[in-house]
Each structure stands twice: as C-alpha cells, then as structure tokens.
Design an enzyme around this catalytic site. Structure first.
Site, PDB file in Angstrom:
ATOM      1  N   TYR A 125     -20.431 -44.834 -40.013  1.00  0.00           N
ATOM      2  CA  TYR A 125     -20.447 -43.734 -40.649  1.00  0.00           C
ATOM      3  C   TYR A 125     -20.049 -42.428 -40.055  1.00  0.00           C
ATOM      4  CZ  TYR A 125     -21.977 -39.867 -43.881  1.00  0.00           C
ATOM      5  OH  TYR A 125     -21.944 -38.755 -44.640  1.00  0.00           O
ATOM      6  N   GLU A 213     -16.073 -36.612 -44.837  1.00  0.00           N
ATOM      7  CA  GLU A 213     -17.011 -37.912 -44.656  1.00  0.00           C
ATOM      8  C   GLU A 213     -16.039 -39.214 -44.675  1.00  0.00           C
ATOM      9  OE1 GLU A 213     -19.236 -39.124 -48.359  1.00  0.00           O
ATOM     10  OE2 GLU A 213     -21.045 -39.358 -47.010  1.00  0.00           O
TER      11      GLU A 213
END
Lengths: 403, 292
Positions: A125, A213
C-alpha cells in the site's frame, strides 16, 4: 477534484511511474478492440475489466442490474465482451457508494499482472498526502497491500510507515531506499521500488495533487513494481497551472445540483434534510446548519453565497434550494460586514417576486450593516418571509416551522 | 499592550492599487489604522489613497519603517508576496488571499520558518485590535474596545462572535482570524497563547470547524497552561463525512476530526463549549461573572 483510475494512471505514467497498462472503453465492442490492442502492446492474454467510477471497493461491489462485480478477470479475448457488457451502463454499489450505486459509463481494460513466474507476486500500500500538522507531505506505506488501509491502521498499526518529505529539498534517495527496505524488498525489486517511490512523489508535486493512493502497489512475479490502481485527487486551486487536467473533470460523477451551483459561483453541497439554508461565509454556513439541527430540523444543504449576496445570486440560490422537494422551509442567514443588509433584503424580495410562488416559508436573519433597515424591508414586503435579527430568534422560528 | 497589531503598527498593503486592496485599505484608514503606504510592483512613486506606492516591500520598510503587511494579491502570486514580506523584515504578515495552491504554501511555511515574522492566514479575515488597528476585512463598526480576545478560523462566524460580545456589553481586545486553509501561518494554539499572555485580555473565545487537530492541540495547551476562561464553538456538527464545506481544510476525515469529537476533547480540557453559536456572548458573560 477526484479523477478516475484511468486518468490518474495516465498522469502517473507521464511522470515515469510504472503502471498496470490499460485502455479505456465506452462500449462492450470498444472493450474488445481495446483488449486486442492491449494484447499487441503487452502480450497479455487475460484481461482485467474494471468499472471506472469515483468510489473504492469496486472489486467486491456488485452491479445491481447484472450481479457482476465491478472488477472482473476475463480469461481470454472471447470473454471480454461479456464481462464488459455486465458492467457498462449498470449501477455499481460498493461499500463507498450509497444504496443506488454509481452508473458506470466507462470500463478500463487492463493487462493481467498476476501472472506466474520466478517469485510470488506481493502487494503493498502506498499513499502521498499532506500532513497538516507539519505542513509537509508524507508518504504513507504498508506491507499490507490490497486491503482497506483503515482496517490495517486499526488492527496492525505497526505495519504502517510514514516518511516526511522536505518541501524545498524534495524527496531524497535515502528516503526511497528506506521505504524499499521497510517493504522487505531486495535485488531487482528493491531497485524498482526506489525508482517507483521517487517518480511517484515527483508526480504528486508536479501535478499539484492533494492525495495519491495506490493500492495495491504490486511486485510482479518477475520483480517489477507497478501501480495496479490509482486514486488521484488534485488541488482545485492549482488547476490554473494544469489546463489539461482541468478537462479531466467528470461532471457525471458529481451531484448535478452541486455542478449547477458551481457554475453559478455558489458554494453548494446537497444534503438529505428538510430545511434549506443560504448563508454568507463557510464557517457561518456550517454553524447555521448546526442551528437548524438543534432546532429540530435537518439541513437540506450547505450554501455559501459569498461576499456579494445580490438579487441575481439570491435568486439562483433560492431556485437551487427549491429544486429539492424535501425542503419545508428556508433559513437565510447573512452577516453584513462589507455587504449591506438592506441591499440583501431588497435582493431577497426581488428574487422572491421573480420566482413567483415560493411554496415554503422563508426566515431571513440579517445582522450587521443596516440590519434595522433590512428588517423593515422584509416586514413591509407582505411576502411569506419572517425576519429575525439575532441567531436565537432565527433558531426559534425554525423550531416553529419544524413543529 | 495588545496582540499583534495596535495604534503604533506601521502597516503597508501589498496589492495596494487593485480593487480589493483599494477598497479594504480605504476601510482600514477610515477606522484609524496607521497605513503608511502600499506595494504594487511597477507603480512605485505614485500616490494612492494619499499614501505612497512602492515597487518592493523592502523599499516600504526602508522609507516608511513598515512592520506589518496585509496581502490582497491574487492566489497565483500570493505565496511570492508572503515570502517578499518575510525577507524584507516585516514582523506581522496578514494574508487575506483565498485559493493559494497547497504546494505553494508548503514552500512558504519552510521559507518563513527561520525568519523573525508571524504569518496570519492565508484565507482569513485578518487581525483587529478594537479601537486601534484594523488589519483585515472585518467590519469595524461591530467592534467596541473591551477585554475579550477572539480566535477563529472563519470570517463571518468571527463577526457573529464579535457582535454578540458587543451586544452583551463586554467588547473585544484583539480578534485574530487564523484562516481555514490546510496550511496556515499561525495555529489556534499559537493565537490562544498570544491572548493568554496579553494583560488587556480577560477571556478568550475560540471558534473552530471540523477538520484537523488545531482546536484539540490548543485545548491540551490550555489545560496545562491556561490562566483565563475560554469559551469555544466548533462548527460542522451536521457536516457529512468526506465532503468539502467551503474551506479546503474543513473535510471530516477520521473520527477525531468530527465536531462532536473535538467538543468532547475541549470539554475534557476545561473549556466552556457551547453547542449553539447563538450562545457565545451569553456564555462568556456567565463564565466571567462566576470567575469574578
């Protein structure tokens, strides 16, 4: 301003960030063409068909009309048309949408990147955002990719790392290496990750983003590092520097009332309540919404008319609020500092007459410059408009309407 | 003594000859603020509003001893204007401009970190010391000289608080509009610290919004070091999650960002939190009469 996955990826790619390649399509037939082209470009034989909407959780989300998920793997060129048809034109409901879901107008046909090879693929991530406390950007990253980051933060907070970047010096090599080490990488994958982080941060600054993101960032079985998804938000105040990005705005993703308001120069957010409001200043607008709630109502909108509450703007604002059939009353709250209240009052009366039949009561609270004259204008207008001077009086009048 | 600006402040206006600059500079002069000149690059040597125009802030400092600047230049040039003022030795820089890109402000924040200056804003209504100096866009007539300090993120909500304080007969010392952007020069805590240290201030009104940790940080400091009563209101109890409500900074993110969470933290810190903004003035009066 939020972007679609395919738009965000195109920006990333232009800054040298490695991405999962793909081609966007509006129809099932176009999807097949896209898949053929992608096969020629990348050699991929399987294709990922991904709904393009402004909401996360697409993979687990379901298209109401067909039961298809929002992200589907087509194991062969012959499967692409069916997969795309199951998504396009439908309404995709995910954990981040409301129960009606969002209509899917485009799909991204992307290469399959989870192919087998010398090592196991691994997901990470990574996000870039502003740390408001320090006024510096941070890269937030985790070994736990492909999962909801809020869940990771709650259950395994020690697996989330943060790296703060000096705004004047920019990202440094040691920071990129540290991130790659912390993600447990070595060899070719380590080098690729360092490069990925550097170009990702440069893209963030270069395009004036307010959030990146990337979840997941994938280490492929042949040790490449690529962005499989992209959530990109741009700073609207900086769009003047990027006219090409400004054109990426997809108005179909926004509430049509918000869009109309934006075009009229009003700052408007549509909400679910029964009392509309029109206020000058964002802080006072939020406070007015709170007052509506404490008086037993629910705010139907947020609306900041700004510094010039003239008749034209007031009329546009009234028309917007009245479009919502749930509205049972409207509270106007103007604190006249530079703007004179009597002028606003005349604007309200004029707008009211021009609209004709306003079906709900209006409470007008005008305070500040020429407030007394303004009250007189409202009281003598003979319209279904109630005047108030203090906030408390306005709140009491809202209470009467609600009960 | 007072906070940030007073009748001895030597104020210049950056963006002096533009529409906004002209209007508000006029209002500031009318209020009695000691405006000693302005800056508009390329118009140096002219006179405007009976004050000299300079090409650079440096000249204004040299010629007029300017120590406070208020900035009305457009968003694309505002970061540059702040850095120019800081480099020229201006002590208090008030930036009114709304819509400065965040990237520009990250650089400004670093740039001024080692300069001897205080930045208020951007995207703020300015600073006002009642009866002495108006360095901002707040309407002067609602103020009356008194002993209540005000710290606020929002413009019109500040006016609301000022007006209520005047209506209950107390008056204000200094009102500081810190601005609602994601990056601002002076935080709620820093503004509260100034007012706590001011011997002309007896009580403080603190007005916040959803988003960020500014109010909670101020609350924790007040709990440890506070010597005067603080009355607070947090706007945005009814704001839905993840939507921008006008001020770029006012986005409800995680739980601790919500109005309810902020209010709970402030109450734990011994701050008098009102749920309705209509109660600010009355509450301050109540609190002060109890402590007196």
């Amino acid at each position: 301003m939020n972007l679609h996955e395919y738009q965000g990826k195109s920006i990333l790619k232009s800054y040298g960030v490695a991405i999962q390649e793909g081609i966007v399509a509006d129809t099932a037939a176009e999807a097949v063409e896209a898949a053929k082209k992608l096969n020629e470009q990348t050699g991929t034989e399987w294709f990922v068909v991904k709904a393009q909407i402004h909401a996360g959780g697409r993979g687990k989300g379901v298209v109401t009309e067909t039961g298809s998920h929002g992200v589907v793997l087509a194991k062969g060129l012959d499967k692409v048309e069916g997969c795309a048809a199951g998504i396009l034109g439908g309404h995709l409901v995910t954990a981040q949408t409301n129960e009606k879901g969002k209509k899917v107008n485009k799909v991204l046909i992307a290469q399959d990147v989870y192919y087998p090879g010398e090592s196991e693929p691994d997901e990470f991530y990574m996000s870039v955002l502003l740390n408001r406390e320090s006024g510096k950007n941070i890269i937030m990253y985790s070994t736990e990719g492909g999962m909801d980051i809020e869940t990771v933060a709650e259950e395994t907070p020690h697996l989330i790392f943060k790296e703060e970047i000096d705004p004047r010096a920019g990202i440094q090599g040691f920071q990129c290496r540290k991130i790659a080490f912390n993600l447990g990488l070595s060899g070719q994958a380590f080098k690729q990750m360092s490069k990925f982080v550097k170009s990702l941060y440069e893209a963030y600054v270069g395009c004036d983003a307010s959030m990146f993101e990337i979840n997941p960032v994938l280490k492929t079985s042949d040790n490449k590092i690529i962005a499989v998804d992209s959530k990109v938000s741009l700073d609207e105040n900086a769009l003047y520097r990027h006219p090409d990005y400004a054109e990426m705005r997809d108005k179909t993703e926004e509430d049509p009332m918000d869009v109309e308001a934006g075009e009229a120069g009003l700052n408007f957010v549509n909400l679910d309540g029964n009392i509309g409001c029109m206020v000058n200043g964002a802080g006072l607008a939020m406070a007015t919404m709170d007052i509506i709630k404490f008086s037993g109502g629910e705010p139907a909108n947020f609306l900041d008319v700004g510094g010039t509450a003239d008749a034209e703007r007031v009329e546009k604002a009234f028309n917007l609020i009245l479009k919502d059939p749930a509205v049972e009353g409207i509270l106007v709250n103007i604190f006249g500092g530079i703007v004179r209240c009597d002028r606003v009052a005349n604007g309200i009366v004029q707008a009211y007459k021009s609209i004709g039949n306003v079906p709900v009561p209006i409470i007008v609270r005008l305070q500040g410059t020429n407030a007394v004259e303004a009250k007189k204008v409202i009281d003598e207008s003979g319209l279904n408009v109630h005047s108030a001077i203090t906030l408390q009086e306005a709140a009491d009048k809202v209470k009467e309407i609600v009960s | 003594m007072s906070v940030l600006v007073d009748k001895n402040s030597r104020v210049i206006v950056q963006g002096f000859t533009g529409g906004e600059g002209t209007f508000h500079a006029g209002q500031m002069i009318e209020y009695g603020t000691n405006v000693v000149g302005g800056v508009t690059p390329g118009k140096g040597g002219q006179n405007h509003l009976d004050r000299p125009v300079f090409n650079t802030v440096e000249e204004a400092v040299k010629e007029k001893g300017a120590d406070v600047s208020i900035i009305f230049v457009p968003p694309a040039f505002a970061a540059d204007a702040i850095m120019e003022a800081a480099s020229a030795g201006i002590k208090v820089i008030v930036c009114i401009t709304e819509g400065i890109p965040v990237r520009d402000m990250t650089v400004v924040k670093e740039f001024i970190a080692d300069k001897d200056c205080t930045l208020i804003g951007p995207n703020c209504p300015g600073v006002m010391t009642a009866g002495e100096a108006k360095v901002g866009i707040m309407p002067g007539f609602i103020f009356q000289k008194g002993r209540i300090g005000i710290v606020s993120k929002s413009g019109t909500l500040t006016y609301e608080a000022v007006d209520q304080i005047s209506k209950v007969g107390m008056g204000q010392s200094t009102a500081i509009g810190i601005g609602g952007d994601p990056i601002i020069g002076t935080t709620t805590k820093e503004a509260v610290q100034l007012l706590m240290a001011d011997d002309e201030t007896d009580g403080i009104i603190m007005i916040g919004e959803i988003g960020g940790n500014l109010e909670a940080d101020a609350g924790k400091w007040i709990k440890e070091h506070g010597t005067k009563p603080v009355v607070a209101f947090i706007a945005g109890e009814t704001a839905p999650k993840g939507r921008t409500m006008g001020h770029a900074g006012a986005i409800v993110g995680g739980e601790a960002d919500t109005a309810a969470a902020k209010k709970a933290i402030l109450r734990e810190c011994g701050i008098h939190v009102v749920d309705s903004p209509a109660e600010l003035g009355q509450k301050m009066q109540e609190v002060l009469s109890v402590s007196a």
